[in-house]
Scaffold this motif. Sequence first.
Motif, PDB file in Angstrom:
ATOM      1  N   GLU A 191       0.825  -1.204   0.000  1.00  0.00           N
ATOM      2  CA  GLU A 191       0.000   0.000   0.000  1.00  0.00           C
ATOM      3  C   GLU A 191       0.865   1.263   0.000  1.00  0.00           C
ATOM      4  N   GLY A 192       1.946   1.228   0.773  1.00  0.00           N
ATOM      5  CA  GLY A 192       2.844   2.369   0.804  1.00  0.00           C
ATOM      6  C   GLY A 192       3.503   2.606  -0.538  1.00  0.00           C
ATOM      7  N   VAL A 193       3.874   1.516  -1.229  1.00  0.00           N
ATOM      8  CA  VAL A 193       4.484   1.644  -2.554  1.00  0.00           C
ATOM      9  C   VAL A 193       3.481   2.221  -3.545  1.00  0.00           C
ATOM     10  N   VAL A 194       2.275   1.674  -3.568  1.00  0.00           N
ATOM     11  CA  VAL A 194       1.255   2.139  -4.517  1.00  0.00           C
ATOM     12  C   VAL A 194       0.914   3.604  -4.267  1.00  0.00           C
ATOM     13  N   ALA A 195       0.925   4.023  -2.998  1.00  0.00           N
ATOM     14  CA  ALA A 195       0.607   5.409  -2.670  1.00  0.00           C
ATOM     15  C   ALA A 195       1.620   6.387  -3.256  1.00  0.00           C
ATOM     16  N   GLY A 196       2.805   5.899  -3.596  1.00  0.00           N
ATOM     17  CA  GLY A 196       3.828   6.757  -4.180  1.00  0.00           C
ATOM     18  C   GLY A 196       3.641   7.009  -5.657  1.00  0.00           C
ATOM     19  N   PHE A 197       2.622   6.348  -6.273  1.00  0.00           N
ATOM     20  CA  PHE A 197       2.385   6.481  -7.708  1.00  0.00           C
ATOM     21  C   PHE A 197       1.199   7.407  -7.991  1.00  0.00           C
ATOM     22  N   ALA A 198       1.250   8.043  -9.150  1.00  0.00           N
ATOM     23  CA  ALA A 198       0.104   8.802  -9.646  1.00  0.00           C
ATOM     24  C   ALA A 198      -1.024   7.823  -9.986  1.00  0.00           C
ATOM     25  N   PRO A 199      -2.274   8.286 -10.029  1.00  0.00           N
ATOM     26  CA  PRO A 199      -3.380   7.391 -10.373  1.00  0.00           C
ATOM     27  C   PRO A 199      -3.180   6.657 -11.698  1.00  0.00           C
ATOM     28  N   ASP A 200      -2.509   7.298 -12.641  1.00  0.00           N
ATOM     29  CA  ASP A 200      -2.251   6.662 -13.939  1.00  0.00           C
ATOM     30  C   ASP A 200      -0.812   6.168 -14.035  1.00  0.00           C
ATOM     31  N   GLY A 201      -0.132   6.035 -12.899  1.00  0.00           N
ATOM     32  CA  GLY A 201       1.268   5.608 -12.905  1.00  0.00           C
ATOM     33  C   GLY A 201       1.441   4.190 -13.391  1.00  0.00           C
ATOM     34  N   SER A 202       2.650   3.881 -13.848  1.00  0.00           N
ATOM     35  CA  SER A 202       2.920   2.533 -14.368  1.00  0.00           C
ATOM     36  C   SER A 202       4.250   2.016 -13.838  1.00  0.00           C
ATOM     37  N   MET A 203       4.342   0.688 -13.782  1.00  0.00           N
ATOM     38  CA  MET A 203       5.576   0.019 -13.368  1.00  0.00           C
ATOM     39  C   MET A 203       5.787  -1.168 -14.296  1.00  0.00           C
ATOM     40  N   ARG A 204       7.043  -1.378 -14.666  1.00  0.00           N
ATOM     41  CA  ARG A 204       7.367  -2.549 -15.469  1.00  0.00           C
ATOM     42  C   ARG A 204       8.613  -3.208 -14.896  1.00  0.00           C
ATOM     43  N   PHE A 205       8.553  -4.510 -14.669  1.00  0.00           N
ATOM     44  CA  PHE A 205       9.676  -5.267 -14.139  1.00  0.00           C
ATOM     45  C   PHE A 205      10.176  -6.202 -15.227  1.00  0.00           C
ATOM     46  N   GLY A 206      11.426  -5.982 -15.658  1.00  0.00           N
ATOM     47  CA  GLY A 206      11.994  -6.838 -16.699  1.00  0.00           C
ATOM     48  C   GLY A 206      11.174  -6.743 -17.972  1.00  0.00           C
ATOM     49  N   SER A 207      10.904  -7.898 -18.574  1.00  0.00           N
ATOM     50  CA  SER A 207      10.154  -7.929 -19.830  1.00  0.00           C
ATOM     51  C   SER A 207       8.685  -8.243 -19.608  1.00  0.00           C
ATOM     52  N   ASN A 208       8.216  -8.198 -18.352  1.00  0.00           N
ATOM     53  CA  ASN A 208       6.802  -8.432 -18.075  1.00  0.00           C
ATOM     54  C   ASN A 208       5.964  -7.271 -18.589  1.00  0.00           C
ATOM     55  N   ASP A 209       4.678  -7.510 -18.723  1.00  0.00           N
ATOM     56  CA  ASP A 209       3.776  -6.446 -19.147  1.00  0.00           C
ATOM     57  C   ASP A 209       3.743  -5.346 -18.087  1.00  0.00           C
ATOM     58  N   PRO A 210       3.600  -4.099 -18.489  1.00  0.00           N
ATOM     59  CA  PRO A 210       3.548  -3.012 -17.506  1.00  0.00           C
ATOM     60  C   PRO A 210       2.268  -3.079 -16.684  1.00  0.00           C
ATOM     61  N   MET A 211       2.359  -2.662 -15.440  1.00  0.00           N
ATOM     62  CA  MET A 211       1.192  -2.517 -14.567  1.00  0.00           C
ATOM     63  C   MET A 211       0.813  -1.044 -14.586  1.00  0.00           C
ATOM     64  N   ILE A 212      -0.376  -0.726 -15.069  1.00  0.00           N
ATOM     65  CA  ILE A 212      -0.787   0.657 -15.276  1.00  0.00           C
ATOM     66  C   ILE A 212      -2.006   0.963 -14.410  1.00  0.00           C
ATOM     67  N   GLY A 213      -1.903   2.003 -13.611  1.00  0.00           N
ATOM     68  CA  GLY A 213      -2.996   2.378 -12.731  1.00  0.00           C
ATOM     69  C   GLY A 213      -2.845   1.744 -11.362  1.00  0.00           C
ATOM     70  N   GLN A 214      -3.398   2.387 -10.349  1.00  0.00           N
ATOM     71  CA  GLN A 214      -3.151   1.940  -8.986  1.00  0.00           C
ATOM     72  C   GLN A 214      -3.754   0.578  -8.678  1.00  0.00           C
TER      73      GLN A 214
END
Length: 289
Positions: A191-214
């Motif tokens: 929850e603390g990590v997700v709170a650091g992102f914008a509502p439309d923020g994205s994260m991608r680890f390696g070659s996995n698909d990006p995770m977009i949105g909280q």
Amino acid sequence: MFFTEVRMAANPPGAAPLDQDQIWQGLAQKALDAVPYVEAITECRIIDRKSENLFDREVTIGGHRYVERVWLEAPSRVVFARLEGPVLGTITNEIVKDGDELTLAFEFALTVRPGHKIAVTEQELSSQMAAAYRTAAESTLAAVRASLATGGARPAGSSLPAAAEPSRDKAVDAPPWLVEFYKKVDALDAEGVVAGFAPDGSMRFGSNDPMIGQEALRAGVGWIFSNYRRMAHDFVNVWDCGDTVVLEATVSYEFLDGRVVPIPALTTIERRGDVIVDLRVFTDPTPLQ
């Protein structure tokens, strides 16, 4: 994502010997203008100089435009972080000293940009880049030797001082928000990590698909954290460029069975105000499997 490493002796038998400073000047000049050294690069220009040792350059490779952030870390390493273009990630050029021997090491950690298709496989692209950089290294060393043979101290056209100081951006002094963010990561506080992102923020680890949105971030980060007892990020280098930060770290993963696996990772983080809009982790997850 693919990883490639090319190593070659800087002073092969029969070649006029070069010292580290002379080789460094060649690498620095190649960073400023790659066209004479890398056949695949047809255009190269600096578009934003942030300091003597930190700048953004625009290059054209195979008809495609790339923007790369470049750090000159005298006297041994150049780091390129691709910010825009079909293939993203990092490239390092490094002079490695082992006793009296000098080696040029080129490392790539790259991935095809989501939604972009390339005409070759990642394996073929990796092989092409390895061959291109070996040729580029040979051309760079040849240019340095030619310059010295004609009385020059370094490759013609270099705008760097003879002994450029390392960038002060290269420091383990991390901005406070980055330290606090990774405290939450290492505590497996989803929850603390997700709170650091914008509502439309994205994260991608390696070659996995990006995770977009909280919501996607909450589900994805929660699943990642569920596999480990703890994590620990040991910061190696931090390049703070305002809205963009690049973090080089050794990340230790402690599994639920007590195994601890450390792996190197490089992360680019883009922010908007006080929140993260994009976080990309470039690493080889094979040891974790």
